[in-house]
Design a protein around this motif. Structure first.
Motif, PDB file in Angstrom:
ATOM      1  N   LYS A  97       0.837  -1.209   0.000  1.00  0.00           N
ATOM      2  CA  LYS A  97       0.000   0.000   0.000  1.00  0.00           C
ATOM      3  C   LYS A  97       0.870   1.257   0.000  1.00  0.00           C
ATOM      4  O   LYS A  97       0.577   2.220  -0.709  1.00  0.00           O
ATOM      5  CB  LYS A  97      -0.924   0.024   1.221  1.00  0.00           C
ATOM      6  CG  LYS A  97      -2.112  -0.874   1.121  1.00  0.00           C
ATOM      7  CD  LYS A  97      -2.949  -0.709   2.380  1.00  0.00           C
ATOM      8  CE  LYS A  97      -4.233  -1.469   2.317  1.00  0.00           C
ATOM      9  NZ  LYS A  97      -5.017  -1.295   3.563  1.00  0.00           N
ATOM     10  N   GLU A  98       1.936   1.222   0.783  1.00  0.00           N
ATOM     11  CA  GLU A  98       2.837   2.371   0.855  1.00  0.00           C
ATOM     12  C   GLU A  98       3.539   2.613  -0.481  1.00  0.00           C
ATOM     13  O   GLU A  98       3.622   3.744  -0.964  1.00  0.00           O
ATOM     14  CB  GLU A  98       3.869   2.129   1.966  1.00  0.00           C
ATOM     15  CG  GLU A  98       4.647   3.348   2.358  1.00  0.00           C
ATOM     16  CD  GLU A  98       5.531   3.057   3.562  1.00  0.00           C
ATOM     17  OE1 GLU A  98       6.762   3.194   3.406  1.00  0.00           O
ATOM     18  OE2 GLU A  98       4.990   2.704   4.627  1.00  0.00           O
ATOM     19  N   ILE A  99       4.037   1.542  -1.085  1.00  0.00           N
ATOM     20  CA  ILE A  99       4.702   1.659  -2.384  1.00  0.00           C
ATOM     21  C   ILE A  99       3.715   2.156  -3.424  1.00  0.00           C
ATOM     22  O   ILE A  99       4.015   3.064  -4.207  1.00  0.00           O
ATOM     23  CB  ILE A  99       5.328   0.310  -2.809  1.00  0.00           C
ATOM     24  CG1 ILE A  99       6.506  -0.032  -1.884  1.00  0.00           C
ATOM     25  CG2 ILE A  99       5.775   0.339  -4.263  1.00  0.00           C
ATOM     26  CD1 ILE A  99       7.041  -1.444  -2.051  1.00  0.00           C
ATOM     27  N   TYR A 100       2.531   1.579  -3.451  1.00  0.00           N
ATOM     28  CA  TYR A 100       1.495   1.949  -4.419  1.00  0.00           C
ATOM     29  C   TYR A 100       1.127   3.432  -4.293  1.00  0.00           C
ATOM     30  O   TYR A 100       1.049   4.153  -5.292  1.00  0.00           O
ATOM     31  CB  TYR A 100       0.273   1.063  -4.181  1.00  0.00           C
ATOM     32  CG  TYR A 100      -0.859   1.255  -5.158  1.00  0.00           C
ATOM     33  CD1 TYR A 100      -0.768   0.776  -6.464  1.00  0.00           C
ATOM     34  CD2 TYR A 100      -2.035   1.879  -4.776  1.00  0.00           C
ATOM     35  CE1 TYR A 100      -1.812   0.924  -7.359  1.00  0.00           C
ATOM     36  CE2 TYR A 100      -3.085   2.028  -5.660  1.00  0.00           C
ATOM     37  CZ  TYR A 100      -2.972   1.551  -6.952  1.00  0.00           C
ATOM     38  OH  TYR A 100      -4.011   1.703  -7.822  1.00  0.00           O
ATOM     39  N   ALA A 101       0.942   3.880  -3.056  1.00  0.00           N
ATOM     40  CA  ALA A 101       0.555   5.274  -2.808  1.00  0.00           C
ATOM     41  C   ALA A 101       1.664   6.253  -3.179  1.00  0.00           C
ATOM     42  O   ALA A 101       1.389   7.404  -3.526  1.00  0.00           O
ATOM     43  CB  ALA A 101       0.160   5.460  -1.350  1.00  0.00           C
ATOM     44  N   SER A 102       2.910   5.800  -3.129  1.00  0.00           N
ATOM     45  CA  SER A 102       4.029   6.697  -3.409  1.00  0.00           C
ATOM     46  C   SER A 102       4.287   6.880  -4.905  1.00  0.00           C
ATOM     47  O   SER A 102       5.067   7.741  -5.295  1.00  0.00           O
ATOM     48  CB  SER A 102       5.308   6.168  -2.745  1.00  0.00           C
ATOM     49  OG  SER A 102       5.779   5.015  -3.416  1.00  0.00           O
ATOM     50  N   GLN A 103       3.639   6.086  -5.735  1.00  0.00           N
ATOM     51  CA  GLN A 103       3.892   6.139  -7.175  1.00  0.00           C
ATOM     52  C   GLN A 103       2.956   7.123  -7.871  1.00  0.00           C
ATOM     53  O   GLN A 103       1.781   7.212  -7.533  1.00  0.00           O
ATOM     54  CB  GLN A 103       3.697   4.747  -7.795  1.00  0.00           C
ATOM     55  CG  GLN A 103       4.640   3.698  -7.249  1.00  0.00           C
ATOM     56  CD  GLN A 103       6.085   4.081  -7.434  1.00  0.00           C
ATOM     57  OE1 GLN A 103       6.534   4.357  -8.537  1.00  0.00           O
ATOM     58  NE2 GLN A 103       6.831   4.094  -6.331  1.00  0.00           N
ATOM     59  N   GLU A 105       0.454   8.537 -10.705  1.00  0.00           N
ATOM     60  CA  GLU A 105      -0.597   7.858 -11.461  1.00  0.00           C
ATOM     61  C   GLU A 105      -0.048   7.386 -12.805  1.00  0.00           C
ATOM     62  O   GLU A 105       0.697   8.106 -13.473  1.00  0.00           O
ATOM     63  CB  GLU A 105      -1.776   8.802 -11.679  1.00  0.00           C
ATOM     64  CG  GLU A 105      -2.981   8.099 -12.240  1.00  0.00           C
ATOM     65  CD  GLU A 105      -4.202   8.988 -12.288  1.00  0.00           C
ATOM     66  OE1 GLU A 105      -5.016   8.797 -13.191  1.00  0.00           O
ATOM     67  OE2 GLU A 105      -4.329   9.875 -11.420  1.00  0.00           O
ATOM     68  N   GLY A 106      -0.386   6.169 -13.167  1.00  0.00           N
ATOM     69  CA  GLY A 106       0.059   5.616 -14.442  1.00  0.00           C
ATOM     70  C   GLY A 106       1.411   4.933 -14.390  1.00  0.00           C
ATOM     71  O   GLY A 106       1.899   4.442 -15.401  1.00  0.00           O
ATOM     72  N   HIS A 107       2.029   4.901 -13.224  1.00  0.00           N
ATOM     73  CA  HIS A 107       3.361   4.302 -13.130  1.00  0.00           C
ATOM     74  C   HIS A 107       3.305   2.837 -12.681  1.00  0.00           C
ATOM     75  O   HIS A 107       4.018   1.998 -13.227  1.00  0.00           O
ATOM     76  CB  HIS A 107       4.238   5.113 -12.174  1.00  0.00           C
ATOM     77  CG  HIS A 107       5.686   4.730 -12.223  1.00  0.00           C
ATOM     78  ND1 HIS A 107       6.461   4.837 -13.362  1.00  0.00           N
ATOM     79  CD2 HIS A 107       6.503   4.216 -11.275  1.00  0.00           C
ATOM     80  CE1 HIS A 107       7.685   4.422 -13.109  1.00  0.00           C
ATOM     81  NE2 HIS A 107       7.733   4.028 -11.847  1.00  0.00           N
ATOM     82  N   LEU A 108       2.467   2.538 -11.681  1.00  0.00           N
ATOM     83  CA  LEU A 108       2.429   1.188 -11.116  1.00  0.00           C
ATOM     84  C   LEU A 108       0.992   0.748 -10.896  1.00  0.00           C
ATOM     85  O   LEU A 108       0.196   1.469 -10.302  1.00  0.00           O
ATOM     86  CB  LEU A 108       3.174   1.137  -9.774  1.00  0.00           C
ATOM     87  CG  LEU A 108       3.093  -0.184  -9.007  1.00  0.00           C
ATOM     88  CD1 LEU A 108       3.846  -1.294  -9.742  1.00  0.00           C
ATOM     89  CD2 LEU A 108       3.641  -0.021  -7.591  1.00  0.00           C
ATOM     90  N   GLN A 109       0.695  -0.444 -11.370  1.00  0.00           N
ATOM     91  CA  GLN A 109      -0.558  -1.114 -11.041  1.00  0.00           C
ATOM     92  C   GLN A 109      -0.186  -2.393 -10.318  1.00  0.00           C
ATOM     93  O   GLN A 109       0.794  -3.051 -10.682  1.00  0.00           O
ATOM     94  CB  GLN A 109      -1.362  -1.441 -12.297  1.00  0.00           C
ATOM     95  CG  GLN A 109      -2.676  -2.136 -12.037  1.00  0.00           C
ATOM     96  CD  GLN A 109      -3.637  -1.305 -11.217  1.00  0.00           C
ATOM     97  OE1 GLN A 109      -3.575  -1.310  -9.997  1.00  0.00           O
ATOM     98  NE2 GLN A 109      -4.492  -0.560 -11.885  1.00  0.00           N
ATOM     99  N   ILE A 110      -0.925  -2.718  -9.289  1.00  0.00           N
ATOM    100  CA  ILE A 110      -0.721  -3.977  -8.580  1.00  0.00           C
ATOM    101  C   ILE A 110      -1.925  -4.856  -8.882  1.00  0.00           C
ATOM    102  O   ILE A 110      -3.053  -4.375  -8.943  1.00  0.00           O
ATOM    103  CB  ILE A 110      -0.565  -3.754  -7.055  1.00  0.00           C
ATOM    104  CG1 ILE A 110       0.680  -2.908  -6.767  1.00  0.00           C
ATOM    105  CG2 ILE A 110      -0.487  -5.090  -6.321  1.00  0.00           C
ATOM    106  CD1 ILE A 110       0.867  -2.528  -5.308  1.00  0.00           C
TER     107      ILE A 110
END
Length: 182
Positions: A97-103, A105-110
């Motif tokens: 969640k932390e990694i996802y929130a730090s990216q 928009e458009g950079h990382l999808q999990i």
């Protein structure tokens, strides 16, 4: 001697959860060991030459979701194989969640792919974890983890926009380094 074996077994259980699988034949095990040896000997520069394998699973609403619908939509897709009953998997969710929130928009999808056999346990875990990315579960018709030869969970696979696997089970610092490198 038995005391030490218990300590080692307990430590292994704390590190990762084994994925429940059907019994493997000796031939399958030997083939897998040979593949792992080849992978270990391959130069790291060639690691990104492996094209991802498409998987399809069942979403919490009962529809199907395919990895191919996500690859290419963002710079990276991280597949997270997990289960509701896996302690290390559940402890990894806040990190994701932390990694996802730090990216940006458009950079990382999990894409989380559960290996849960108990649908209710999976849905309870989803409600508890509140992961803001797509969720799916494998079932008898969708053996996602088998396609990626998942033996232990959590298990992650990072795929770039071109559909190449760039990392398997990267540690958090390595994952962040790859994501910052773009």
């Amino acid at each position: 001697m038995r005391k030490y074996l218990w300590i080692i077994a307990a430590a292994l259980l704390m590190v990762a959860c084994g994925k429940p699988t059907a019994e493997q034949t000796t031939e399958e095990q030997e083939s897998q060991e040979a593949q792992e040896q080849v992978a270990e000997q391959a130069p790291e520069a060639e690691a990104d030459s492996t094209v991802y394998i498409d998987i399809t699973g069942v979403t919490p609403t009962g529809s199907e979701l395919s990895l191919s619908s996500l690859v290419g939509q963002t710079d990276y897709v991280l597949i997270d194989f997990w289960a509701s009953w896996c302690g290390p998997c559940r402890r990894f969710v806040p990190v994701l969640k932390e990694i996802y929130a730090s990216q940006p928009e458009g950079h990382l999808q999990i894409l989380s792919c559960s290996v849960d056999q108990d649908v209710m346990a999976w849905q309870v875990a989803l409600n508890e974890e509140q992961m803001p990315w797509p969720q799916m579960r494998e079932d008898a018709d969708h053996k996602c983890s088998d396609k990626y030869k998942v033996q232990f969970i959590p298990h992650t696979v990072l795929i770039n926009k071109e559909g190449k696997i760039v990392a398997v089970n990267p540690e958090e610092p390595e994952l962040e380094e790859i994501l910052l490198g773009e």
